[in-house]
Design a protein around this motif. Structure first.
Motif, mmCIF file in Angstrom:
data_model
loop_
_atom_site.group_PDB
_atom_site.id
_atom_site.type_symbol
_atom_site.label_atom_id
_atom_site.label_comp_id
_atom_site.label_asym_id
_atom_site.label_seq_id
_atom_site.Cartn_x
_atom_site.Cartn_y
_atom_site.Cartn_z
ATOM 1 N N GLU A 1 31.704 0.625 41.672
ATOM 2 C CA GLU A 1 31.990 1.093 43.021
ATOM 3 C C GLU A 1 33.470 0.814 43.271
ATOM 4 O O GLU A 1 33.918 -0.320 43.147
ATOM 5 C CB GLU A 1 31.146 0.334 44.029
ATOM 6 C CG GLU A 1 31.443 0.713 45.471
ATOM 7 C CD GLU A 1 30.733 -0.205 46.441
ATOM 8 O OE1 GLU A 1 29.785 0.271 47.097
ATOM 9 O OE2 GLU A 1 31.115 -1.390 46.528
ATOM 10 N N VAL B 1 27.715 1.151 36.421
ATOM 11 C CA VAL B 1 28.334 1.883 37.523
ATOM 12 C C VAL B 1 29.324 0.968 38.246
ATOM 13 O O VAL B 1 29.031 -0.195 38.532
ATOM 14 C CB VAL B 1 27.259 2.391 38.513
ATOM 15 C CG1 VAL B 1 27.896 3.009 39.752
ATOM 16 C CG2 VAL B 1 26.348 3.402 37.821
ATOM 17 N N GLU C 1 24.064 8.234 43.745
ATOM 18 C CA GLU C 1 24.562 9.301 42.877
ATOM 19 C C GLU C 1 25.991 9.012 42.476
ATOM 20 O O GLU C 1 26.790 8.530 43.279
ATOM 21 C CB GLU C 1 24.483 10.644 43.608
ATOM 22 C CG GLU C 1 23.059 11.011 43.947
ATOM 23 C CD GLU C 1 22.880 12.508 44.093
ATOM 24 O OE1 GLU C 1 23.807 13.281 43.792
ATOM 25 O OE2 GLU C 1 21.788 12.893 44.515
ATOM 26 N N ILE C 2 26.309 9.314 41.234
ATOM 27 C CA ILE C 2 27.679 9.187 40.749
ATOM 28 C C ILE C 2 28.520 10.209 41.503
ATOM 29 O O ILE C 2 28.101 11.357 41.684
ATOM 30 C CB ILE C 2 27.737 9.438 39.218
ATOM 31 C CG1 ILE C 2 26.860 8.413 38.477
ATOM 32 C CG2 ILE C 2 29.157 9.433 38.706
ATOM 33 C CD1 ILE C 2 27.212 6.968 38.721
ATOM 34 N N SER C 3 29.694 9.799 41.937
ATOM 35 C CA SER C 3 30.550 10.668 42.751
ATOM 36 C C SER C 3 31.117 11.812 41.914
ATOM 37 O O SER C 3 31.650 11.592 40.837
ATOM 38 C CB SER C 3 31.697 9.855 43.348
ATOM 39 O OG SER C 3 31.194 8.779 44.101
ATOM 40 N N TYR D 1 31.617 6.203 43.238
ATOM 41 C CA TYR D 1 30.825 5.550 42.214
ATOM 42 C C TYR D 1 31.151 6.219 40.886
ATOM 43 O O TYR D 1 31.030 7.433 40.750
ATOM 44 C CB TYR D 1 29.329 5.650 42.536
ATOM 45 C CG TYR D 1 28.990 4.880 43.788
ATOM 46 C CD1 TYR D 1 28.846 3.504 43.748
ATOM 47 C CD2 TYR D 1 28.866 5.535 45.011
ATOM 48 C CE1 TYR D 1 28.573 2.784 44.913
ATOM 49 C CE2 TYR D 1 28.582 4.823 46.166
ATOM 50 C CZ TYR D 1 28.444 3.452 46.107
ATOM 51 O OH TYR D 1 28.172 2.745 47.252
ATOM 52 N N PHE D 2 31.566 5.388 39.941
ATOM 53 C CA PHE D 2 32.036 5.850 38.632
ATOM 54 C C PHE D 2 31.150 5.241 37.549
ATOM 55 O O PHE D 2 30.898 4.038 37.554
ATOM 56 C CB PHE D 2 33.502 5.404 38.459
ATOM 57 C CG PHE D 2 34.034 5.506 37.059
ATOM 58 C CD1 PHE D 2 34.345 6.735 36.507
ATOM 59 C CD2 PHE D 2 34.240 4.372 36.298
ATOM 60 C CE1 PHE D 2 34.839 6.830 35.221
ATOM 61 C CE2 PHE D 2 34.741 4.450 35.008
ATOM 62 C CZ PHE D 2 35.028 5.685 34.470
ATOM 63 N N GLU D 3 30.677 6.076 36.626
ATOM 64 C CA GLU D 3 29.829 5.573 35.546
ATOM 65 C C GLU D 3 30.681 5.200 34.345
ATOM 66 O O GLU D 3 31.318 6.056 33.738
ATOM 67 C CB GLU D 3 28.785 6.605 35.140
ATOM 68 C CG GLU D 3 27.852 6.086 34.084
ATOM 69 C CD GLU D 3 26.418 6.488 34.306
ATOM 70 O OE1 GLU D 3 25.553 5.792 33.776
ATOM 71 O OE2 GLU D 3 26.172 7.485 34.999
#
Length: 162
Positions: A17, A15, A37-39, A8-10
């Motif tokens: 996926e 966000v 949660e962001i990775s 998961y990238f903001e």
């Protein structure tokens, strides 16, 4: 078949996926109402895609070179290949895309295939607009399409008073 990885990238517009394997990235989707949660730990197979997306959003990357592995019908794959050939900073209409495809009567099926594009941003369906310039049809939301087109200089940023 390789093991599937997910991150998961903001981004500035929500966000994302990102899912992929050794064969390449199979999907990049916006995740509205994301509560996870962001990775922080990025699997090796997705490192390059995350790096290049960061460069696209926060630096000046205009092309992507990581491996793609979208899943779809032969028809969809052909439509997505046309999308992939639209250069940064350019747009085409749905009818122009149908001409390139070689079948003007397939415009609705082509637009539907655009809407099923599993790899947002990288396969740039946001660069397809209505014939008169209107922003129509974007699975991630018209506001995101507008943001992406403004970022790429395809449309001018609109000044708002609010």
């Amino acid at each position: 078949m390789s093991l599937e990885s997910k991150v998961y990238f903001e981004s500035p517009i929500g966000v994302l996926e990102i899912i992929g394997t050794q064969e390449g990235v199979s999907s990049i989707y916006f995740k509205d109402n994301f509560e996870g949660e962001i990775s922080e730990n990025i699997p090796k197979v997705l490192e390059e895609s995350v790096k290049q997306l960061k460069e696209y959003f926060f630096e000046d990357r205009k092309e992507f070179s990581f491996k793609l592995n979208p899943k779809g019908t032969d028809f969809q794959i052909k439509v997505w290949k046309i999308l992939s050939e639209i250069p940064y900073g350019k747009s085409i209409s749905y009818s122009e895309q149908s001409e390139i495809f070689g079948d003007l009567k397939a415009i609705r099926a082509i637009a539907s295939a655009n809407g099923k594009n599993p790899i947002s941003i990288v396969i740039p369906c946001h660069r397809v607009i209505g014939k008169s310039g209107e922003l129509t049809g974007y699975a991630g939301g018209i506001w995101r399409k507008k943001w992406l087109l403004e970022k790429e200089g395809i449309i001018e940023k609109q000044m708002t008073l609010f």
